[in-house]
Design a protein around this motif. Structure first.
Motif, PDB file in Angstrom:
ATOM      1  N   HIS A  39     -15.979  -0.152   1.782  1.00 25.87           N
ATOM      2  CA  HIS A  39     -15.655  -1.522   1.357  1.00 25.87           C
ATOM      3  C   HIS A  39     -14.932  -1.534   0.007  1.00 25.87           C
ATOM      4  O   HIS A  39     -14.200  -2.465  -0.294  1.00 25.87           O
ATOM      5  CB  HIS A  39     -16.900  -2.417   1.350  1.00 25.87           C
ATOM      6  N   LEU A  40     -15.102  -0.507  -0.804  1.00 25.89           N
ATOM      7  CA  LEU A  40     -14.374  -0.429  -2.070  1.00 25.89           C
ATOM      8  C   LEU A  40     -12.889  -0.159  -1.827  1.00 25.89           C
ATOM      9  O   LEU A  40     -12.053  -0.471  -2.664  1.00 25.89           O
ATOM     10  CB  LEU A  40     -14.953   0.670  -2.958  1.00 25.89           C
ATOM     11  N   LEU A  41     -12.568   0.397  -0.677  1.00 30.81           N
ATOM     12  CA  LEU A  41     -11.191   0.686  -0.325  1.00 30.81           C
ATOM     13  C   LEU A  41     -10.567  -0.420   0.518  1.00 30.81           C
ATOM     14  O   LEU A  41      -9.377  -0.404   0.764  1.00 30.81           O
ATOM     15  CB  LEU A  41     -11.106   1.994   0.470  1.00 30.81           C
ATOM     16  N   ALA A  42     -11.341  -1.375   0.960  1.00 28.65           N
ATOM     17  CA  ALA A  42     -10.866  -2.372   1.921  1.00 28.65           C
ATOM     18  C   ALA A  42      -9.671  -3.170   1.419  1.00 28.65           C
ATOM     19  O   ALA A  42      -8.836  -3.592   2.208  1.00 28.65           O
ATOM     20  CB  ALA A  42     -12.002  -3.313   2.293  1.00 28.65           C
ATOM     21  N   SER A  43      -9.569  -3.369   0.135  1.00 30.01           N
ATOM     22  CA  SER A  43      -8.460  -4.166  -0.399  1.00 30.01           C
ATOM     23  C   SER A  43      -7.157  -3.385  -0.459  1.00 30.01           C
ATOM     24  O   SER A  43      -6.109  -3.950  -0.714  1.00 30.01           O
ATOM     25  CB  SER A  43      -8.808  -4.684  -1.797  1.00 30.01           C
ATOM     26  N   ARG A  44      -7.200  -2.094  -0.230  1.00 35.57           N
ATOM     27  CA  ARG A  44      -5.996  -1.257  -0.280  1.00 35.57           C
ATOM     28  C   ARG A  44      -5.476  -1.056   1.136  1.00 35.57           C
ATOM     29  O   ARG A  44      -6.188  -0.563   1.983  1.00 35.57           O
ATOM     30  CB  ARG A  44      -6.306   0.088  -0.927  1.00 35.57           C
ATOM     31  N   ARG A  45      -4.218  -1.424   1.367  1.00 38.16           N
ATOM     32  CA  ARG A  45      -3.601  -1.217   2.676  1.00 38.16           C
ATOM     33  C   ARG A  45      -3.206   0.251   2.784  1.00 38.16           C
ATOM     34  O   ARG A  45      -2.434   0.753   1.991  1.00 38.16           O
ATOM     35  CB  ARG A  45      -2.360  -2.086   2.813  1.00 38.16           C
ATOM     36  N   SER A  46      -3.756   0.937   3.762  1.00 35.95           N
ATOM     37  CA  SER A  46      -3.435   2.346   3.896  1.00 35.95           C
ATOM     38  C   SER A  46      -3.885   2.881   5.244  1.00 35.95           C
ATOM     39  O   SER A  46      -4.408   2.157   6.076  1.00 35.95           O
ATOM     40  CB  SER A  46      -4.054   3.155   2.768  1.00 35.95           C
ATOM     41  N   LEU A  47      -3.689   4.141   5.414  1.00 35.84           N
ATOM     42  CA  LEU A  47      -4.036   4.846   6.638  1.00 35.84           C
ATOM     43  C   LEU A  47      -5.372   5.541   6.443  1.00 35.84           C
ATOM     44  O   LEU A  47      -5.560   6.256   5.466  1.00 35.84           O
ATOM     45  CB  LEU A  47      -2.922   5.871   6.889  1.00 35.84           C
ATOM     46  N   LEU A  48      -6.311   5.324   7.339  1.00 41.68           N
ATOM     47  CA  LEU A  48      -7.625   5.980   7.230  1.00 41.68           C
ATOM     48  C   LEU A  48      -7.691   7.106   8.227  1.00 41.68           C
ATOM     49  O   LEU A  48      -7.517   6.919   9.422  1.00 41.68           O
ATOM     50  CB  LEU A  48      -8.753   4.980   7.507  1.00 41.68           C
ATOM     51  N   ILE A  49      -7.910   8.318   7.724  1.00 40.39           N
ATOM     52  CA  ILE A  49      -8.079   9.483   8.576  1.00 40.39           C
ATOM     53  C   ILE A  49      -9.358  10.195   8.171  1.00 40.39           C
ATOM     54  O   ILE A  49      -9.943   9.871   7.158  1.00 40.39           O
ATOM     55  CB  ILE A  49      -6.857  10.429   8.504  1.00 40.39           C
ATOM     56  N   SER A  50      -9.830  11.118   8.992  1.00 42.13           N
ATOM     57  CA  SER A  50     -11.048  11.844   8.622  1.00 42.13           C
ATOM     58  C   SER A  50     -10.860  13.319   8.831  1.00 42.13           C
ATOM     59  O   SER A  50      -9.919  13.756   9.424  1.00 42.13           O
ATOM     60  CB  SER A  50     -12.243  11.339   9.446  1.00 42.13           C
TER      61      SER A  50
ATOM     62  N   LYS B 215     -11.954  10.099   5.108  1.00 44.46           N
ATOM     63  CA  LYS B 215     -13.415  10.039   5.188  1.00 44.46           C
ATOM     64  C   LYS B 215     -13.903  11.480   5.261  1.00 44.46           C
ATOM     65  O   LYS B 215     -13.492  12.240   6.137  1.00 44.46           O
ATOM     66  CB  LYS B 215     -13.857   9.270   6.427  1.00 44.46           C
ATOM     67  N   LEU B 216     -14.757  11.855   4.343  1.00 43.02           N
ATOM     68  CA  LEU B 216     -15.274  13.227   4.298  1.00 43.02           C
ATOM     69  C   LEU B 216     -16.362  13.431   5.349  1.00 43.02           C
ATOM     70  O   LEU B 216     -17.274  12.615   5.476  1.00 43.02           O
ATOM     71  CB  LEU B 216     -15.833  13.527   2.909  1.00 43.02           C
ATOM     72  N   ASP B 217     -16.271  14.524   6.097  1.00 46.37           N
ATOM     73  CA  ASP B 217     -17.334  14.870   7.051  1.00 46.37           C
ATOM     74  C   ASP B 217     -18.617  15.211   6.312  1.00 46.37           C
ATOM     75  O   ASP B 217     -19.709  14.875   6.756  1.00 46.37           O
ATOM     76  CB  ASP B 217     -16.929  16.074   7.902  1.00 46.37           C
ATOM     77  N   ASN B 218     -18.461  15.887   5.179  1.00 47.89           N
ATOM     78  CA  ASN B 218     -19.597  16.274   4.351  1.00 47.89           C
ATOM     79  C   ASN B 218     -19.396  15.684   2.965  1.00 47.89           C
ATOM     80  O   ASN B 218     -18.592  16.198   2.186  1.00 47.89           O
ATOM     81  CB  ASN B 218     -19.705  17.797   4.266  1.00 47.89           C
ATOM     82  N   PRO B 219     -20.099  14.597   2.657  1.00 48.52           N
ATOM     83  CA  PRO B 219     -19.949  13.977   1.341  1.00 48.52           C
ATOM     84  C   PRO B 219     -20.194  14.977   0.216  1.00 48.52           C
ATOM     85  O   PRO B 219     -20.913  15.963   0.387  1.00 48.52           O
ATOM     86  CB  PRO B 219     -21.012  12.880   1.341  1.00 48.52           C
TER      87      PRO B 219
ATOM     88  N   THR C  16     -22.658   9.964  -4.708  1.00 46.90           N
ATOM     89  CA  THR C  16     -22.245  10.539  -3.436  1.00 46.90           C
ATOM     90  C   THR C  16     -20.878   9.992  -3.060  1.00 46.90           C
ATOM     91  O   THR C  16     -20.697   8.786  -2.943  1.00 46.90           O
ATOM     92  CB  THR C  16     -23.258  10.214  -2.326  1.00 46.90           C
ATOM     93  N   ILE C  17     -19.926  10.887  -2.883  1.00 46.62           N
ATOM     94  CA  ILE C  17     -18.548  10.519  -2.554  1.00 46.62           C
ATOM     95  C   ILE C  17     -18.329  10.736  -1.062  1.00 46.62           C
ATOM     96  O   ILE C  17     -18.511  11.834  -0.545  1.00 46.62           O
ATOM     97  CB  ILE C  17     -17.539  11.369  -3.368  1.00 46.62           C
TER      98      ILE C  17
ATOM     99  N   LEU D 150      -7.506  10.298  12.635  1.00 44.43           N
ATOM    100  CA  LEU D 150      -7.188  11.708  12.843  1.00 44.43           C
ATOM    101  C   LEU D 150      -8.177  12.612  12.136  1.00 44.43           C
ATOM    102  O   LEU D 150      -8.748  12.240  11.121  1.00 44.43           O
ATOM    103  CB  LEU D 150      -5.791  12.024  12.305  1.00 44.43           C
ATOM    104  N   LYS D 151      -8.328  13.801  12.637  1.00 41.54           N
ATOM    105  CA  LYS D 151      -9.121  14.835  11.974  1.00 41.54           C
ATOM    106  C   LYS D 151      -8.144  15.735  11.228  1.00 41.54           C
ATOM    107  O   LYS D 151      -7.168  16.194  11.810  1.00 41.54           O
ATOM    108  CB  LYS D 151      -9.883  15.637  13.037  1.00 41.54           C
ATOM    109  N   VAL D 152      -8.349  15.938   9.936  1.00 45.71           N
ATOM    110  CA  VAL D 152      -7.489  16.833   9.157  1.00 45.71           C
ATOM    111  C   VAL D 152      -8.289  18.038   8.714  1.00 45.71           C
ATOM    112  O   VAL D 152      -9.509  17.975   8.564  1.00 45.71           O
ATOM    113  CB  VAL D 152      -6.836  16.120   7.945  1.00 45.71           C
TER     114      VAL D 152
END
Length: 87
Positions: free
Chosen positions: A76-87, A15-19, A26-27, A48-50
């Protein structure tokens, strides 16, 4: 975190802090998959913060070393993908 049948494969969402704006959209999230190994500092962790330049893992190999990267507007576009979410 997801795994492939033929090779251990990991996926990370950031997740981007600054889109950013890309082709007028807008990404908010970056999706990377085909890591063959994740760095222990991010493996099986969420929220996590990277930092720029931080090593997340090693690229996977399928005919050549590579990593798939995707840009997404909404989670929600990523919801179907099993993965790790970090920011």
């Amino acid at each position: 975190v997801s795994q492939s049948r033929y090779q251990q494969q990991f996926t990370v969402k950031i997740k981007l802090d600054n889109p950013i704006t890309f082709e007028g959209k807008t990404i908010n999230f970056v999706y990377m998959t085909h890591f063959m190994e994740l760095d222990p500092s991010v493996l099986n962790k969420s929220g996590l913060k990277v930092e720029a330049g931080q090593v997340l893992g090693k690229m996977g190999f399928a005919n050549a070393w590579h990593l798939h990267i995707g840009l997404f507007q909404n989670l929600h576009l990523l919801a179907s993908r099993r993965s790790l979410l970090i920011s």
